[in-house]
Design a protein around this motif. Structure first.
Motif, PDB file in Angstrom:
ATOM      1  N   GLN A 293       0.851  -1.194   0.000  1.00 55.09           N
ATOM      2  CA  GLN A 293       0.000   0.000   0.000  1.00 55.09           C
ATOM      3  C   GLN A 293       0.885   1.242   0.000  1.00 55.09           C
ATOM      4  OE1 GLN A 293      -3.757   0.780   0.290  1.00 55.09           O
ATOM      5  NE2 GLN A 293      -2.596   2.496  -0.549  1.00 55.09           N
ATOM      6  N   THR A 294       0.744   2.074  -1.006  1.00 52.18           N
ATOM      7  CA  THR A 294       1.530   3.305  -1.100  1.00 52.18           C
ATOM      8  C   THR A 294       0.600   4.477  -1.380  1.00 52.18           C
ATOM      9  OG1 THR A 294       1.899   3.007  -3.479  1.00 52.18           O
ATOM     10  CG2 THR A 294       3.547   2.058  -1.973  1.00 52.18           C
ATOM     11  N   PHE A 295       1.151   5.675  -1.250  1.00 56.45           N
ATOM     12  CA  PHE A 295       0.469   6.887  -1.681  1.00 56.45           C
ATOM     13  C   PHE A 295       1.100   7.350  -2.983  1.00 56.45           C
ATOM     14  CE2 PHE A 295      -1.906   6.961   2.034  1.00 56.45           C
ATOM     15  CZ  PHE A 295      -2.680   8.103   2.136  1.00 56.45           C
ATOM     16  N   ALA A 296       0.337   8.085  -3.780  1.00 61.46           N
ATOM     17  CA  ALA A 296       0.868   8.593  -5.043  1.00 61.46           C
ATOM     18  C   ALA A 296       2.161   9.355  -4.781  1.00 61.46           C
ATOM     19  CB  ALA A 296      -0.155   9.498  -5.721  1.00 61.46           C
ATOM     20  N   LYS A 297       3.145   9.123  -5.626  1.00 59.66           N
ATOM     21  CA  LYS A 297       4.460   9.726  -5.419  1.00 59.66           C
ATOM     22  C   LYS A 297       4.473  11.211  -5.740  1.00 59.66           C
ATOM     23  CE  LYS A 297       6.869   5.373  -6.327  1.00 59.66           C
ATOM     24  NZ  LYS A 297       5.615   4.593  -6.371  1.00 59.66           N
ATOM     25  N   GLU A 298       3.465  11.673  -6.456  1.00 60.75           N
ATOM     26  CA  GLU A 298       3.380  13.098  -6.757  1.00 60.75           C
ATOM     27  C   GLU A 298       3.236  13.902  -5.478  1.00 60.75           C
ATOM     28  OE1 GLU A 298       0.223  16.197  -8.860  1.00 60.75           O
ATOM     29  OE2 GLU A 298       0.026  14.037  -9.111  1.00 60.75           O
ATOM     30  N   LEU A 299       4.064  14.919  -5.304  1.00 66.16           N
ATOM     31  CA  LEU A 299       4.006  15.736  -4.103  1.00 66.16           C
ATOM     32  C   LEU A 299       2.837  16.711  -4.191  1.00 66.16           C
ATOM     33  CD1 LEU A 299       7.789  16.579  -3.574  1.00 66.16           C
ATOM     34  CD2 LEU A 299       6.420  14.829  -2.420  1.00 66.16           C
ATOM     35  N   ASN A 300       2.271  17.034  -3.028  1.00 65.05           N
ATOM     36  CA  ASN A 300       1.195  18.011  -2.927  1.00 65.05           C
ATOM     37  C   ASN A 300       0.023  17.671  -3.859  1.00 65.05           C
ATOM     38  OD1 ASN A 300       2.879  19.448  -1.165  1.00 65.05           O
ATOM     39  ND2 ASN A 300       3.752  20.619  -2.856  1.00 65.05           N
ATOM     40  N   LEU A 301      -0.577  16.515  -3.601  1.00 68.29           N
ATOM     41  CA  LEU A 301      -1.759  16.106  -4.358  1.00 68.29           C
ATOM     42  C   LEU A 301      -2.875  17.139  -4.196  1.00 68.29           C
ATOM     43  CD1 LEU A 301      -2.058  12.297  -3.530  1.00 68.29           C
ATOM     44  CD2 LEU A 301      -1.403  13.291  -5.719  1.00 68.29           C
ATOM     45  N   THR A 302      -3.733  17.212  -5.203  1.00 68.70           N
ATOM     46  CA  THR A 302      -4.923  18.047  -5.073  1.00 68.70           C
ATOM     47  C   THR A 302      -5.871  17.393  -4.078  1.00 68.70           C
ATOM     48  OG1 THR A 302      -4.731  18.791  -7.360  1.00 68.70           O
ATOM     49  CG2 THR A 302      -6.865  19.062  -6.291  1.00 68.70           C
ATOM     50  N   PRO A 303      -6.250  18.081  -3.001  1.00 71.17           N
ATOM     51  CA  PRO A 303      -7.121  17.445  -2.008  1.00 71.17           C
ATOM     52  C   PRO A 303      -8.538  17.280  -2.535  1.00 71.17           C
ATOM     53  CG  PRO A 303      -6.833  19.757  -1.476  1.00 71.17           C
ATOM     54  CD  PRO A 303      -5.917  19.474  -2.640  1.00 71.17           C
ATOM     55  N   PRO A 304      -9.293  16.329  -1.995  1.00 68.25           N
ATOM     56  CA  PRO A 304     -10.712  16.239  -2.346  1.00 68.25           C
ATOM     57  C   PRO A 304     -11.401  17.571  -2.078  1.00 68.25           C
ATOM     58  CG  PRO A 304     -10.033  14.307  -1.122  1.00 68.25           C
ATOM     59  CD  PRO A 304      -8.889  15.266  -1.057  1.00 68.25           C
ATOM     60  N   LYS A 305     -12.299  17.946  -2.969  1.00 67.54           N
ATOM     61  CA  LYS A 305     -12.940  19.262  -2.840  1.00 67.54           C
ATOM     62  C   LYS A 305     -14.386  19.195  -3.304  1.00 67.54           C
ATOM     63  CE  LYS A 305     -11.274  20.914  -7.373  1.00 67.54           C
ATOM     64  NZ  LYS A 305     -10.530  19.690  -7.742  1.00 67.54           N
ATOM     65  N   VAL A 306     -15.159  20.145  -2.813  1.00 65.78           N
ATOM     66  CA  VAL A 306     -16.545  20.303  -3.224  1.00 65.78           C
ATOM     67  C   VAL A 306     -16.742  21.755  -3.644  1.00 65.78           C
ATOM     68  CG1 VAL A 306     -18.968  20.124  -2.598  1.00 65.78           C
ATOM     69  CG2 VAL A 306     -17.311  18.575  -1.564  1.00 65.78           C
ATOM     70  N   ASP A 307     -17.147  21.962  -4.897  1.00 66.92           N
ATOM     71  CA  ASP A 307     -17.537  23.283  -5.374  1.00 66.92           C
ATOM     72  C   ASP A 307     -19.053  23.335  -5.409  1.00 66.92           C
ATOM     73  OD1 ASP A 307     -15.069  24.788  -6.155  1.00 66.92           O
ATOM     74  OD2 ASP A 307     -14.731  22.970  -7.319  1.00 66.92           O
ATOM     75  N   GLU A 308     -19.612  24.350  -4.760  1.00 68.10           N
ATOM     76  CA  GLU A 308     -21.072  24.473  -4.690  1.00 68.10           C
ATOM     77  C   GLU A 308     -21.517  25.827  -5.213  1.00 68.10           C
ATOM     78  OE1 GLU A 308     -23.639  23.073  -1.285  1.00 68.10           O
ATOM     79  OE2 GLU A 308     -23.903  25.240  -1.038  1.00 68.10           O
ATOM     80  N   VAL A 309     -22.525  25.800  -6.067  1.00 69.86           N
ATOM     81  CA  VAL A 309     -23.177  27.013  -6.568  1.00 69.86           C
ATOM     82  C   VAL A 309     -24.661  26.875  -6.300  1.00 69.86           C
ATOM     83  CG1 VAL A 309     -23.658  28.466  -8.566  1.00 69.86           C
ATOM     84  CG2 VAL A 309     -21.440  27.333  -8.367  1.00 69.86           C
ATOM     85  N   SER A 310     -25.263  27.892  -5.711  1.00 70.33           N
ATOM     86  CA  SER A 310     -26.703  27.848  -5.461  1.00 70.33           C
ATOM     87  C   SER A 310     -27.326  29.190  -5.826  1.00 70.33           C
ATOM     88  CB  SER A 310     -27.005  27.510  -3.996  1.00 70.33           C
ATOM     89  OG  SER A 310     -26.514  28.517  -3.135  1.00 70.33           O
ATOM     90  N   LEU A 311     -28.570  29.122  -6.293  1.00 72.41           N
ATOM     91  CA  LEU A 311     -29.322  30.308  -6.683  1.00 72.41           C
ATOM     92  C   LEU A 311     -30.749  30.118  -6.215  1.00 72.41           C
ATOM     93  CD1 LEU A 311     -29.373  32.997  -8.312  1.00 72.41           C
ATOM     94  CD2 LEU A 311     -30.040  31.629 -10.299  1.00 72.41           C
ATOM     95  N   GLY A 312     -31.297  31.122  -5.536  1.00 73.28           N
ATOM     96  CA  GLY A 312     -32.639  30.977  -4.983  1.00 73.28           C
ATOM     97  C   GLY A 312     -33.446  32.248  -5.051  1.00 73.28           C
ATOM     98  N   LEU A 313     -34.762  32.082  -5.117  1.00 71.11           N
ATOM     99  CA  LEU A 313     -35.704  33.195  -5.075  1.00 71.11           C
ATOM    100  C   LEU A 313     -36.710  32.897  -3.980  1.00 71.11           C
ATOM    101  CD1 LEU A 313     -36.646  35.862  -6.427  1.00 71.11           C
ATOM    102  CD2 LEU A 313     -38.140  34.461  -7.891  1.00 71.11           C
ATOM    103  N   HIS A 314     -36.806  33.781  -2.968  1.00 76.65           N
ATOM    104  CA  HIS A 314     -37.668  33.577  -1.808  1.00 76.65           C
ATOM    105  C   HIS A 314     -38.631  34.756  -1.700  1.00 76.65           C
ATOM    106  CE1 HIS A 314     -34.008  31.292   0.139  1.00 76.65           C
ATOM    107  NE2 HIS A 314     -34.404  30.775  -1.011  1.00 76.65           N
TER     108      HIS A 314
END
Length: 400
Positions: A125-146
């Motif tokens: 079991q190893t980790f990718a040898k590439e340094l500074n991997l891109t971390p898991p991320k969530v991009d969220e966009v929301s639009l609402g009318l109330h």
């Protein structure tokens, strides 16, 4: 020699550092802006104290609220934000070797077992040898009318888009599969073993689209909350480090994108309460949601485990496994539940905030299927667990 071993213990460490800046601006009382930025850094270490990865994530945020008619009855809302997961000790523990597992096949002619493959153990079991991997991320966009339609009652419509990217997966890097992905025909290093590499590849992702229509308020003696959601959730990964997941068998990679559990395609829910002057409150709660996606799985000729797929995620092969025209969506049945609640306050009688509450769940006693057997075979499609039958709870609550 028939004696227990010394045991197996590992440790893992993670250090997270974060900085968050945010401000708020109100322009002419009609427009509110809330910009922000978050910077996160994570350091992951295995049981030997070796640093596995340094993860750095930047999370810009921007929220906007606009009073559309300048009378505070109608609000237009917009939001964008990014969240980065720079890791925890559970992620770092993936850098530690698991215990060795050996798969052997019985040879009838020699009357002996022959080792077919082994996994686990040091160096597997190893980790990718590439340094500074891109971390898991969530991009969220929301639009609402109330909008407030009557006093104390608001209706709204909201659209939400979420992109989950660079999720953690364990890639198998040593086994060479036949074109059908049913048998291992060789090993890259010449040794019969599985080698896993943890990585956050861009292809490991989920995409969510959701449209919400809702009403919420307190007209008169009513308390009402109701909503309808139409949602689509697709992707190649359901969770971090899925066993037998994406990239575990590269021949099957094209089948891993599809509908995944986690969001109901149709979800209708409502909560209505009515309060009487003498202290009694009666309410009901209903939910209707469409079935969660399933995925038919087959027994692999390689090791006899259920890890072989023949149709895209979220589907079944139908009557002919190799004929795409018979493939179809595969999901649980739709679910409808109705709950009832009654509460009586003794405050007016006793001067104390004492409540007597009775709750009845699944009032219609509908035994909805919760899980079904998704494995190819004689029990395919058989219900393995159902929702709880009708049951009640009685509560006496004292608040001071």
């Amino acid at each position: 020699n028939g004696e227990p071993g010394a045991g197996y213990t590992t440790t893992a460490q993670a250090m997270n550092l974060g900085l968050f800046l945010q401000d708020r601006f109100t322009l002419l009382r009609w427009l509110t802006l809330v910009p922000g930025m978050r910077i996160d850094t994570g350091f992951l270490y295995n049981t030997e104290g070796v640093k596995l990865q340094t993860l750095i994530g930047f999370g810009p945020r921007m929220s906007l609220i606009y009073d559309l008619f300048h009378d505070r009855t109608t609000l237009l809302k917009f939001h964008y934000g990014r969240h980065n997961d720079v890791g925890n000790a559970g992620i770092a523990d993936q850098g530690n070797p698991s215990q060795t597992s050996i798969v052997s096949r019985w040879n009838a002619s020699t009357q002996t077992f022959k080792e077919a493959r082994r996994s686990g153990g040091a160096g597997t079991q190893t980790f990718a040898k590439e340094l500074n991997l891109t971390p898991p991320k969530v991009d969220e966009v929301s639009l609402g009318l109330h909008r407030e339609v009557v006093e104390q009652t608001v209706i709204g419509v909201d659209y939400t888009y979420r992109s989950y990217g660079n999720l953690w997966i364990n890639q198998e890097t040593n086994q060479i599969w036949d074109p059908a992905g049913t048998r291992v025909v060789g090993f890259a290093n010449g040794v019969r073993q599985r080698l896993l590499e943890a990585d956050t590849t861009e292809a490991a992702r989920r995409i969510y689209h959701g449209l919400d229509l809702w009403v919420r308020g307190n007209p008169g003696k009513f308390d009402i909350t109701a909503s309808y959601t139409f949602a689509l959730l697709t992707g190649t990964v359901n969770d971090f480090f899925e066993s037998g997941g994406y990239r575990s068998n590269p021949r099957l990679d094209p089948l891993y994108f599809g509908a995944i559990p986690g969001a109901y395609k149709h979800y209708l829910k409502g909560l209505i309460n009515y309060g009487f002057d003498f202290g009694l409150t009666v309410g009901g709660r209903l939910q209707y949601f469409s079935g969660s996606p399933q995925w038919k799985v087959f027994r692999s000729p390689e090791d006899q485990s259920f890890s072989l797929y023949r149709s895209p995620r979220g589907s079944s092969t139908g009557t002919r496994n190799n004929d795409p025209t018979t493939w179809a969506d595969f999901k649980l049945p739709d679910t409808f539940t109705l709950d009832l609640q009654m509460a009586y306050s003794l405050e007016k009688l006793t001067g104390q905030r004492i409540d007597i509450i009775a709750m009845v769940f699944n009032l219609l006693n509908i035994a909805q299927p919760v899980t079904i057997d998704n494995r190819d075979g004689g029990t395919f499609g058989v219900v393995t667990r159902r929702a709880d039958n009708i049951f009640a709870e009685f509560v006496i609550r004292y608040r001071y």
